[in-house]
Design an enzyme around this catalytic site. Structure first.
Site, PDB file in Angstrom:
ATOM      1  N   THR A 230       0.818  -1.216   0.000  1.00 27.37           N
ATOM      2  CA  THR A 230       0.000   0.000   0.000  1.00 27.37           C
ATOM      3  C   THR A 230       0.847   1.259   0.000  1.00 27.37           C
ATOM      4  O   THR A 230       0.484   2.252  -0.618  1.00 27.37           O
ATOM      5  CB  THR A 230      -0.957  -0.008   1.209  1.00 27.37           C
TER       6      THR A 230
ATOM      7  N   THR B 145       1.247  -4.565   4.477  1.00 30.68           N
ATOM      8  CA  THR B 145       1.023  -4.950   5.870  1.00 30.68           C
ATOM      9  C   THR B 145       0.356  -6.316   6.032  1.00 30.68           C
ATOM     10  O   THR B 145       0.504  -6.943   7.074  1.00 30.68           O
ATOM     11  CB  THR B 145       0.178  -3.887   6.596  1.00 30.68           C
ATOM     12  N   ASP B 146      -0.355  -6.786   5.029  1.00 36.32           N
ATOM     13  CA  ASP B 146      -1.109  -8.032   5.189  1.00 36.32           C
ATOM     14  C   ASP B 146      -0.229  -9.253   5.426  1.00 36.32           C
ATOM     15  O   ASP B 146      -0.622 -10.162   6.160  1.00 36.32           O
ATOM     16  CB  ASP B 146      -2.019  -8.280   3.993  1.00 36.32           C
TER      17      ASP B 146
ATOM     18  N   SER C  27       1.265  -7.239  -1.010  1.00 36.75           N
ATOM     19  CA  SER C  27       1.848  -8.317  -0.204  1.00 36.75           C
ATOM     20  C   SER C  27       1.024  -9.601  -0.256  1.00 36.75           C
ATOM     21  O   SER C  27       1.559 -10.685  -0.037  1.00 36.75           O
ATOM     22  CB  SER C  27       2.059  -7.876   1.248  1.00 36.75           C
TER      23      SER C  27
END
Length: 167
Positions: free
Chosen positions: A16, A87-88, A58
């Site tokens: 992101t 972040t995932d 990700s």
């Protein structure tokens, strides 16, 4: 503390933090990194080098991508490394990096693209730069004003935050 002349390696992997909104597609896609621009705006004077490893969300990273990230960190002459990452699956990549000895590695991302005026990207990147300079060798995640050991944190999707995990 890291001497001021010691360079930091910044590896970009997408996520992101580097997403772009395409109106025609009504969708976000990972674009060219803006990390150099953010560091220029922040007037970072410490020597650093930026290298793109992959350019993916990700959730699209696979074992081969993680191996490439690990190999890039292991082969780098720099002992202090920041990795921008979605972040995932940040904690999954952190687990792969844990076996690399003698390096301080900080993974960082954003919950809103860096190109957005109200993004957390600049602050998170600044936290990563500070953390990599003062932390002992190991793997860390820094998000939303907190620094976590990578093996002691998880993403709480409902809260949109990283939280400590119990062992």
């Amino acid at each position: 503390m890291l001497p001021a002349e010691t360079p930091i390696l910044l590896l970009t992997t997408g996520g992101t933090i580097d997403k772009i909104y395409f109106d025609a597609l009504s969708d976000y896609q990972v674009g060219e990194t803006v990390m150099a621009k953010l560091l220029d705006i922040a007037r970072v004077k410490r020597p650093f080098r930026i290298e793109e490893v992959v350019r993916k969300d990700s959730l699209e990273l696979d074992d081969a991508d993680r191996a490439l990230i690990r190999d890039s960190v292991a082969a780098a002459p720099e002992s202090h490394v920041i990795i921008t990452h979605g972040t995932d699956t940040m904690t999954e990549t952190a687990r792969v990096l844990a076996a690399i000895p003698g390096k301080t590695i900080v993974l960082v991302g954003a919950l809103a693209p860096a190109r957005f005026g109200e993004s957390d990207a600049s602050f998170n990147l600044g936290m990563a730069f500070a953390t990599v300079q003062v932390a002992d060798p190991g793997v860390y995640i820094t998000m939303s004003g907190s620094v976590f050991r990578a093996d002691k944190v998880g993403k709480d999707r409902a809260r949109g935050a990283f939280v400590p995990i119990e062992e």
